[in-house]
Scaffold this motif. Structure first.
Motif, PDB file in Angstrom:
ATOM      1  N   LYS A   1      -0.625  40.929 -43.534  1.00  0.00           N
ATOM      2  CA  LYS A   1      -2.037  40.640 -43.780  1.00  0.00           C
ATOM      3  C   LYS A   1      -2.814  41.942 -43.622  1.00  0.00           C
ATOM      4  O   LYS A   1      -2.719  42.602 -42.589  1.00  0.00           O
ATOM      5  CB  LYS A   1      -2.547  39.586 -42.796  1.00  0.00           C
ATOM      6  N   VAL A   2      -3.546  42.305 -44.649  1.00  0.00           N
ATOM      7  CA  VAL A   2      -4.334  43.530 -44.599  1.00  0.00           C
ATOM      8  C   VAL A   2      -5.522  43.326 -43.666  1.00  0.00           C
ATOM      9  O   VAL A   2      -6.280  42.366 -43.812  1.00  0.00           O
ATOM     10  CB  VAL A   2      -4.823  43.912 -46.009  1.00  0.00           C
ATOM     11  N   LEU A   3      -5.675  44.220 -42.682  1.00  0.00           N
ATOM     12  CA  LEU A   3      -6.849  44.099 -41.814  1.00  0.00           C
ATOM     13  C   LEU A   3      -8.061  44.592 -42.583  1.00  0.00           C
ATOM     14  O   LEU A   3      -7.959  45.269 -43.580  1.00  0.00           O
ATOM     15  CB  LEU A   3      -6.643  44.875 -40.511  1.00  0.00           C
ATOM     16  N   GLY A   4      -9.220  44.261 -42.116  1.00  0.00           N
ATOM     17  CA  GLY A   4     -10.433  44.591 -42.866  1.00  0.00           C
ATOM     18  C   GLY A   4     -10.928  43.360 -43.598  1.00  0.00           C
ATOM     19  O   GLY A   4     -11.373  42.407 -42.967  1.00  0.00           O
ATOM     20  N   PRO A   5     -10.748  43.257 -44.908  1.00  0.00           N
ATOM     21  CA  PRO A   5     -10.416  44.339 -45.843  1.00  0.00           C
ATOM     22  C   PRO A   5     -11.672  45.088 -46.272  1.00  0.00           C
ATOM     23  O   PRO A   5     -12.794  44.690 -45.944  1.00  0.00           O
ATOM     24  CB  PRO A   5      -9.807  43.573 -47.026  1.00  0.00           C
ATOM     25  N   LEU A   6     -11.483  46.165 -47.034  1.00  0.00           N
ATOM     26  CA  LEU A   6     -12.617  46.927 -47.530  1.00  0.00           C
ATOM     27  C   LEU A   6     -13.126  46.372 -48.861  1.00  0.00           C
ATOM     28  O   LEU A   6     -14.249  46.676 -49.261  1.00  0.00           O
ATOM     29  CB  LEU A   6     -12.230  48.401 -47.669  1.00  0.00           C
ATOM     30  N   SER A   7     -12.323  45.597 -49.540  1.00  0.00           N
ATOM     31  CA  SER A   7     -12.746  44.953 -50.790  1.00  0.00           C
ATOM     32  C   SER A   7     -13.654  43.767 -50.458  1.00  0.00           C
ATOM     33  O   SER A   7     -13.330  42.958 -49.604  1.00  0.00           O
ATOM     34  CB  SER A   7     -11.527  44.456 -51.571  1.00  0.00           C
TER      35      SER A   7
ATOM     36  N   ILE B   1       0.955  44.267 -34.565  1.00  0.00           N
ATOM     37  CA  ILE B   1      -0.323  44.916 -34.866  1.00  0.00           C
ATOM     38  C   ILE B   1      -0.014  46.386 -35.090  1.00  0.00           C
ATOM     39  O   ILE B   1       0.180  47.152 -34.145  1.00  0.00           O
ATOM     40  CB  ILE B   1      -1.337  44.694 -33.732  1.00  0.00           C
ATOM     41  N   THR B   2       0.085  46.769 -36.345  1.00  0.00           N
ATOM     42  CA  THR B   2       0.620  48.081 -36.704  1.00  0.00           C
ATOM     43  C   THR B   2      -0.455  49.162 -36.703  1.00  0.00           C
ATOM     44  O   THR B   2      -1.644  48.884 -36.587  1.00  0.00           O
ATOM     45  CB  THR B   2       1.266  48.029 -38.101  1.00  0.00           C
ATOM     46  N   GLN B   3       0.000  50.395 -36.896  1.00  0.00           N
ATOM     47  CA  GLN B   3      -0.900  51.530 -37.046  1.00  0.00           C
ATOM     48  C   GLN B   3      -1.141  51.851 -38.521  1.00  0.00           C
ATOM     49  O   GLN B   3      -1.832  52.823 -38.837  1.00  0.00           O
ATOM     50  CB  GLN B   3      -0.297  52.758 -36.349  1.00  0.00           C
ATOM     51  N   VAL B   4      -0.585  51.051 -39.436  1.00  0.00           N
ATOM     52  CA  VAL B   4      -0.687  51.356 -40.858  1.00  0.00           C
ATOM     53  C   VAL B   4      -1.758  50.515 -41.556  1.00  0.00           C
ATOM     54  O   VAL B   4      -1.903  50.568 -42.772  1.00  0.00           O
ATOM     55  CB  VAL B   4       0.677  51.174 -41.572  1.00  0.00           C
ATOM     56  N   GLY B   5      -2.496  49.707 -40.788  1.00  0.00           N
ATOM     57  CA  GLY B   5      -3.594  48.952 -41.371  1.00  0.00           C
ATOM     58  C   GLY B   5      -3.239  47.556 -41.801  1.00  0.00           C
ATOM     59  O   GLY B   5      -3.950  46.960 -42.622  1.00  0.00           O
ATOM     60  N   SER B   6      -2.166  46.997 -41.258  1.00  0.00           N
ATOM     61  CA  SER B   6      -1.817  45.611 -41.591  1.00  0.00           C
ATOM     62  C   SER B   6      -1.165  44.946 -40.381  1.00  0.00           C
ATOM     63  O   SER B   6      -0.685  45.615 -39.468  1.00  0.00           O
ATOM     64  CB  SER B   6      -0.888  45.551 -42.804  1.00  0.00           C
ATOM     65  N   TYR B   7      -1.164  43.613 -40.408  1.00  0.00           N
ATOM     66  CA  TYR B   7      -0.526  42.814 -39.371  1.00  0.00           C
ATOM     67  C   TYR B   7       0.715  42.169 -39.968  1.00  0.00           C
ATOM     68  O   TYR B   7       0.699  41.691 -41.107  1.00  0.00           O
ATOM     69  CB  TYR B   7      -1.474  41.721 -38.862  1.00  0.00           C
ATOM     70  N   ILE B   8       1.788  42.113 -39.183  1.00  0.00           N
ATOM     71  CA  ILE B   8       3.045  41.521 -39.642  1.00  0.00           C
ATOM     72  C   ILE B   8       3.304  40.256 -38.833  1.00  0.00           C
ATOM     73  O   ILE B   8       3.311  40.288 -37.597  1.00  0.00           O
ATOM     74  CB  ILE B   8       4.240  42.500 -39.473  1.00  0.00           C
ATOM     75  N   GLU B   9       3.535  39.145 -39.525  1.00  0.00           N
ATOM     76  CA  GLU B   9       3.760  37.858 -38.875  1.00  0.00           C
ATOM     77  C   GLU B   9       4.850  37.118 -39.638  1.00  0.00           C
ATOM     78  O   GLU B   9       5.359  37.615 -40.643  1.00  0.00           O
ATOM     79  CB  GLU B   9       2.460  37.041 -38.856  1.00  0.00           C
TER      80      GLU B   9
END
Length: 593
Positions: free
Chosen positions: A423-429, A346-354
């Motif tokens: 995986k992009v968290l959010g997303p805003l789109s 769970i990163t600080q850059v706005g995405s999750y790495i799995e």
């Protein structure tokens, strides 16, 4: 034979046949370790029935909701699919891809393609998405719970209610352990170890697969149900909600119309009483679709299909989002285990790495009597619709077939490795959902507008940079070739391009273009009946009475790194709230969470 005798004989034969079928069904469930006497095929249902609560959709929210409400009330749960206990693929982790890639009519996974061109799936089975997903189990963050307006202590109790049945601690193999250490080395800290909680840093999450690789689903939560309080009907295809619509008054949901597998129509009504309700739990695709088919939606859109308007609500179907996923295949010089999602950064850059490793394939009998070798990379395979080897709009059935055939020609060594994804968290789109026709079995039209917001692109590129750091970490050195740069991996081709880099105007493609060209889904789409737009904070549909929506369609953002735990929790949480609110009004003590 006299007419009366003939009629009696036919009636007796029908009753005996029906009883025999029901006995067989119950026996089948008992053999599989489940004794749900309240579950039967919709063909056995009466033409008209009455209940306190009618729940449409026996998925990740519908099952725990039905189990909870059945403690005190008479509940009908309508599921359009079949039983997960009748399909051996669903329970077997090694056959995960087999379930997801089955596109036959009535399969547990119903494929759909968004207008963006990304191939996706929606569940069609009791237990919903928990029957066809990759199994990762994690709670939402405390901030998410507070923002949703839920009680923190009560949600914790509801999560535990779910976890007692379906959640387990996975045992990491070498590849997943290396991914965990590589993430920490790449700066995705701290190391949170194993936890169900959503915490910044790296963690080992829960799984709905047990130590033997057997899947446990939301359908298992029905063991909490009071058998006398619940009827579960399988293969019950709900066509629409019935309303009482008196001029000058708010429309009131009164019942539903559904059809069984033989096409016969049935009606289920609410018992008399102002607190009885119909609850949609048909998911982010099904709930907005059913609202529209029932006359709740944009008047202009519904009128174009000849649907009588019950309530003009343009927000139905709006706010649709799907977390974009991009994955990089990393070939390994060392053997790897078969694994689905177990570790997350769970990163600080706005995405999750799995990540997921190994291939699911083996020698199986073919239709001609010989053998064939269905080769795939599990969740990252053309057979499952995860075809990142061509841009979204070009992912045709022909392209899928060509990619699958190319995989069959590969040497076994090509399948030794794993995928690391972001995986992009959010997303805003965001996008929208519309009807294609008036057929409730058909997929509606949905547009997610992947990467239409520049912040989502930024997060994707930042996530790819984290993946690059993991690949080059010392912890991961046994599972990658030292001479493979990130650029090499992005352009890699082994018989067919496992990682995509379609050529554009230049010889190289930017990471931004890579994100757009290789976008896939991780099946976490949500929206369409959002809180504050379509439903209120208690999930009551705005503008009508006796109708709620409780499922992922109400989410403004996907919770945690995987939503299934929170959707199951929400079913339990809201079931208790509804029950206690009603009992309090009647002066009866409720249920404590």
């Amino acid at each position: 034979m006299a007419a009366d005798d003939l009629h009696f004989t036919r009636t007796l034969s029908t009753v005996l046949a029906t009883s025999f079928f029901f006995v067989l069904l119950c026996s089948s469930l008992q053999v599989r370790g489940v004794n749900y006497t309240f579950m039967k095929d919709a063909a056995l249902a009466p033409s008209v029935s009455y209940y306190d609560y009618i729940i449409v959709g026996g998925g990740t929210a519908g099952c725990p909701l039905a189990a909870t409400l059945s403690e005190r009330f008479r509940v009908l749960l309508l599921e359009r699919g079949g039983s997960p206990y009748d399909d051996e693929r669903i329970g077997d982790m090694a056959r995960f891809a087999d379930t997801l890639s089955d596109t036959s009519p009535g399969s547990p996974a119903q494929r759909f393609v968004s207008e963006d061109g990304v191939i996706n799936s929606r569940p069609r089975v009791l237990g919903g998405g928990s029957c066809i997903n990759a199994g990762f189990y994690t709670r939402a963050s405390d901030d998410y719970v507070r923002d949703a307006g839920w009680d923190l202590e009560a949600t914790g109790a509801a999560y535990r209610w779910v976890e007692d049945v379906v959640a387990f601690q996975p045992e990491l193999g070498p590849w997943q352990a290396a991914l965990q250490s590589g993430l920490i080395e790449a700066g995705v800290a701290p190391d949170n170890g194993f936890t169900f909680d959503h915490l910044d840093g790296t963690k080992v999450g829960g799984s709905i697969f047990d130590a033997d690789g057997r899947r446990h689903t939301a359908a298992d939560l029905l063991r909490y149900a009071r058998a006398e309080g619940l009827d579960v009907l399988l293969r019950a295809r709900v066509a629409k909600i019935l309303f009482i619509n008196v001029r000058g008054r708010r429309p009131v949901a009164r019942g539903v119309v559904f059809h069984d597998s033989e096409g016969r129509m049935h009606k289920a009504y609410l018992n008399a009483g102002r607190r009885n309700e119909i609850i949609l739990s048909a998911g982010a695709m099904g709930s907005p679709q059913l609202l529209m088919l029932s006359g709740v939606g944009s008047a202009d859109h519904l009128s174009s299909f000849g649907i009588r308007i019950v309530h003009d609500q343009p927000a139905v179907g709006q706010g649709m989002s799907d977390n974009p996923m991009n994955a990089i295949y990393v070939p390994s010089p060392s053997p790897v285990e078969i694994s689905l999602i177990q570790v997350v950064g769970i990163t600080q850059v706005g995405s999750y790495i799995e990540g997921a490793s190994g291939s699911n394939w083996g020698v199986r009998p073919s239709a001609s009597g010989g053998v064939h070798r269905p080769r795939n990379f599990g969740m990252f395979s053309p057979q499952t619709g995860q075809l990142a080897t061509v841009p979204p709009k070009q992912r045709t059935p022909e392209a899928i077939a060509r990619a699958a055939e190319s995989m069959r020609q590969l040497d076994d060594s090509a399948f030794r490795g794993g995928f690391i994804l972001e995986k992009v968290l959010g997303p805003l789109s965001t996008g929208h959902l519309e009807l294609r026709n008036r057929d409730p079995d058909d997929n509606p039209s949905v547009t997610f507008n992947y990467f239409s917001h520049p912040e989502d692109i930024r997060r994707c590129v930042a996530g790819l940079s984290v993946i690059e750091s993991v690949i080059h970490s010392k912890a991961f050195e046994n599972f990658t070739y030292s001479y493979f740069s990130m650029e090499t991996l992005l352009n890699m081709s082994t018989g067919f391009p496992v990682n995509l880099l379609p050529r554009h105007d230049s010889d190289s493609t930017s990471l931004e273009m890579f994100c757009k060209d290789t976008v896939m889904t991780i099946w976490h789409y949500h929206g369409g009946c959002q809180v504050g737009r379509v439903v209120d904070a208690e999930y009551r549909v705005l503008g009508v009475d006796a109708l709620r929506v409780i499922d992922g369609s109400t989410f403004n953002a996907s919770p945690g790194t995987n939503p299934q735990a929170t959707v199951m929790m929400l079913g339990r949480y809201m079931g208790v709230r509804i029950q206690n609110e009603r009992l309090k009004a009647e002066g009866v003590e409720g249920t404590e969470l």
